[in-house]
Enzyme design. Structure first.
Site, mmCIF file in Angstrom:
data_model
loop_
_atom_site.group_PDB
_atom_site.id
_atom_site.type_symbol
_atom_site.label_atom_id
_atom_site.label_comp_id
_atom_site.label_asym_id
_atom_site.label_seq_id
_atom_site.Cartn_x
_atom_site.Cartn_y
_atom_site.Cartn_z
ATOM 1 N N CYS A 189 -67.212 44.292 29.760
ATOM 2 C CA CYS A 189 -66.926 44.809 28.429
ATOM 3 C C CYS A 189 -65.434 45.086 28.301
ATOM 4 O O CYS A 189 -64.827 45.620 29.230
ATOM 5 C CB CYS A 189 -67.721 46.097 28.206
ATOM 6 S SG CYS A 189 -67.496 46.842 26.596
ATOM 7 N N HIS A 196 -75.820 43.361 23.577
ATOM 8 C CA HIS A 196 -74.689 44.135 24.111
ATOM 9 C C HIS A 196 -73.863 44.727 22.966
ATOM 10 O O HIS A 196 -73.540 45.917 22.977
ATOM 11 C CB HIS A 196 -73.826 43.214 24.986
ATOM 12 C CG HIS A 196 -72.600 43.861 25.535
ATOM 13 N ND1 HIS A 196 -72.471 44.181 26.865
ATOM 14 C CD2 HIS A 196 -71.439 44.243 24.945
ATOM 15 C CE1 HIS A 196 -71.278 44.733 27.066
ATOM 16 N NE2 HIS A 196 -70.630 44.785 25.919
ATOM 17 N N GLU A 197 -73.529 43.886 21.968
ATOM 18 C CA GLU A 197 -72.724 44.367 20.836
ATOM 19 C C GLU A 197 -73.510 45.364 19.987
ATOM 20 O O GLU A 197 -72.959 46.357 19.513
ATOM 21 C CB GLU A 197 -72.224 43.199 19.983
ATOM 22 C CG GLU A 197 -71.351 42.201 20.726
ATOM 23 C CD GLU A 197 -70.179 42.813 21.476
ATOM 24 O OE1 GLU A 197 -69.626 43.846 21.029
ATOM 25 O OE2 GLU A 197 -69.811 42.266 22.532
#
Length: 187
Positions: free
Chosen positions: A111, A159-160
């Protein structure tokens, strides 16, 4: 142009907030922010530009990562089997179903808002369905849609999406996953 200095890091309080809905019609400010976010992701996938601007490679970026607590993110991610490129500018997404079948990235997730040395294994649903507003960054047209994603683009979307909930991948990391298969690239 957004650069790495614009991406906030773990420990910043904005990363732990639940993001707010984006008002429609899209304001000029929100539209330009989304365009800037997409530009950073696209540039981060260009070797020449990553070197020139000292960018870390990425496949997605959520607004909270640039200290804007709003429900929007960008993805530029290839499907691991078909090679189809998913290039999405998304506002106000809502995942409406997750498959029970799970997968994970064998090399671990990373990330931009977490120290680049940290990667980790994270269980993700193999398939998701989401209600979204897709923004055309050329015309400003917004399309309401229900999309289905699987494989790598599905993992990136999850994830986002977590960023909009104030969750980082490090919160879900596991040291070892042996009961499910990792996502395979190039098969």
């Amino acid at each position: 142009m957004l650069l790495m200095k614009d991406v906030i890091q773990d420990g910043h309080p904005t990363l732990r907030l639940r993001a707010k809905e984006v008002e429609l019609p899209l304001s000029d400010e929100d539209f330009n922010t989304l365009k800037d976010m997409m530009e950073l992701v696209v540039n981060s996938q260009n070797e020449e530009l990553t070197e020139k601007y000292n960018l870390r490679p990425s496949v997605g970026l959520a607004a909270p990562q640039i200290n804007i607590s709003k429900k929007m993110f960008c993805i530029v991610a290839p499907h691991e089997k078909t090679g189809q490129l998913y290039k999405l500018a998304v506002i106000n997404p809502k995942i409406i179903s997750f498959s029970e079948e799970k997968t994970y990235l064998g090399g671990g997730e990373g990330c931009l808002s977490v120290d680049e040395e940290i990667t980790g294994l994270v269980r993700r649903s193999k398939r998701i369905k989401a209600r979204v507003n897709l923004v055309n960054l050329e015309t400003r047209e917004i399309t309401k849609a229900v999309i289905k994603l699987n494989g790598f683009p599905g993992i990136v979307f999850q994830h986002e999406y977590d960023h909009l909930l104030g969750v980082l991948f490090v919160d879900k990391m596991e040291e070892y996953i042996s009961d499910i298969e990792p996502l395979q690239f190039g098969e």
